[in-house]
Design a protein around this motif. Structure first.
Motif, short mmCIF file in Angstrom:
data_model
loop_
_atom_site.label_atom_id
_atom_site.label_comp_id
_atom_site.label_asym_id
_atom_site.label_seq_id
_atom_site.Cartn_x
_atom_site.Cartn_y
_atom_site.Cartn_z
N GLU A 1 0.84 -1.21 0.00
CA GLU A 1 0.00 0.00 0.00
C GLU A 1 0.87 1.26 0.00
O GLU A 1 0.53 2.25 -0.66
CB GLU A 1 -0.93 0.01 1.21
N PHE A 2 1.97 1.22 0.73
CA PHE A 2 2.90 2.34 0.74
C PHE A 2 3.43 2.60 -0.68
O PHE A 2 3.49 3.74 -1.13
CB PHE A 2 4.05 2.07 1.71
N LEU A 3 3.81 1.52 -1.38
CA LEU A 3 4.29 1.66 -2.76
C LEU A 3 3.19 2.21 -3.67
O LEU A 3 3.45 3.07 -4.52
CB LEU A 3 4.78 0.32 -3.30
N LEU A 4 1.98 1.70 -3.50
CA LEU A 4 0.86 2.19 -4.30
C LEU A 4 0.67 3.69 -4.08
O LEU A 4 0.55 4.45 -5.06
CB LEU A 4 -0.42 1.43 -3.94
N ASP A 5 0.67 4.12 -2.83
CA ASP A 5 0.51 5.55 -2.54
C ASP A 5 1.65 6.37 -3.13
O ASP A 5 1.42 7.45 -3.69
CB ASP A 5 0.44 5.78 -1.03
N PHE A 6 2.87 5.86 -3.03
CA PHE A 6 4.03 6.56 -3.59
C PHE A 6 3.89 6.73 -5.10
O PHE A 6 4.03 7.83 -5.63
CB PHE A 6 5.33 5.81 -3.26
N PHE A 7 3.61 5.63 -5.80
CA PHE A 7 3.50 5.71 -7.26
C PHE A 7 2.30 6.53 -7.70
O PHE A 7 2.39 7.26 -8.69
CB PHE A 7 3.48 4.31 -7.89
N ALA A 8 1.20 6.44 -6.98
CA ALA A 8 0.04 7.25 -7.33
C ALA A 8 0.36 8.73 -7.19
O ALA A 8 0.01 9.54 -8.06
CB ALA A 8 -1.15 6.87 -6.44
N LYS A 9 1.07 9.08 -6.12
CA LYS A 9 1.42 10.48 -5.89
C LYS A 9 2.48 10.98 -6.87
O LYS A 9 2.36 12.07 -7.43
CB LYS A 9 1.92 10.67 -4.45
N GLU A 10 3.51 10.19 -7.10
CA GLU A 10 4.65 10.65 -7.88
C GLU A 10 4.50 10.45 -9.40
O GLU A 10 5.08 11.21 -10.17
CB GLU A 10 5.93 9.94 -7.41
N THR A 11 3.75 9.44 -9.82
CA THR A 11 3.64 9.19 -11.27
C THR A 11 2.20 9.15 -11.76
O THR A 11 1.97 9.10 -12.96
CB THR A 11 4.32 7.85 -11.65
N GLY A 12 1.25 9.18 -10.85
CA GLY A 12 -0.16 9.06 -11.23
C GLY A 12 -0.59 10.11 -12.24
O GLY A 12 -1.35 9.82 -13.17
N ALA A 13 -0.12 11.34 -12.08
CA ALA A 13 -0.52 12.42 -12.99
C ALA A 13 -0.07 12.14 -14.43
O ALA A 13 -0.77 12.50 -15.38
CB ALA A 13 0.05 13.75 -12.52
N TYR A 14 1.06 11.46 -14.59
CA TYR A 14 1.53 11.13 -15.94
C TYR A 14 0.56 10.16 -16.62
O TYR A 14 0.22 10.32 -17.79
CB TYR A 14 2.92 10.52 -15.90
N PHE A 15 0.13 9.14 -15.88
CA PHE A 15 -0.82 8.18 -16.43
C PHE A 15 -2.18 8.83 -16.68
O PHE A 15 -2.83 8.58 -17.69
CB PHE A 15 -0.98 6.98 -15.48
#
Length: 84
Positions: free
Chosen positions: A36-50
């Motif tokens: 879940e920590f990884l999911l939150d990290f990637f959502a925050k840091e790369t989510g806008a790109y997707f």
């Protein structure tokens, strides 16, 4: 704009996919908290790109559909003495 938010069911599925990836590809077992920590990290840091890529793809699809509609309307036009 708010951050990307997933339902609890979606988060559960994504967390399991992260855990499966770590197990199969990296040979490591991680717990739900770490996944879940990884999911939150990637959502925050790369989510806008997707998210933006999805918007661009939707815009391109809409533009193509509008071109098709414009062509269909043009084909309905009746001949007249007026030239555009």
């Amino acid at each position: 704009m708010e951050g990307i938010a997933f339902s609890s069911e979606e988060r559960g599925v994504i967390v399991k996919k992260i855990q499966l990836y770590f197990a199969e590809e990296l040979g490591q077992k991680i717990g739900s908290f770490d996944a879940e920590f990884l999911l939150d990290f990637f959502a925050k840091e790369t989510g806008a790109y997707f998210y933006n890529r999805g918007l661009y793809d939707a815009q391109a699809l809409l533009a193509a559909r509008l071109d098709d509609i414009q062509d269909a309307i043009y084909q309905l036009e009746q001949p007249t003495e007026f030239q555009r």
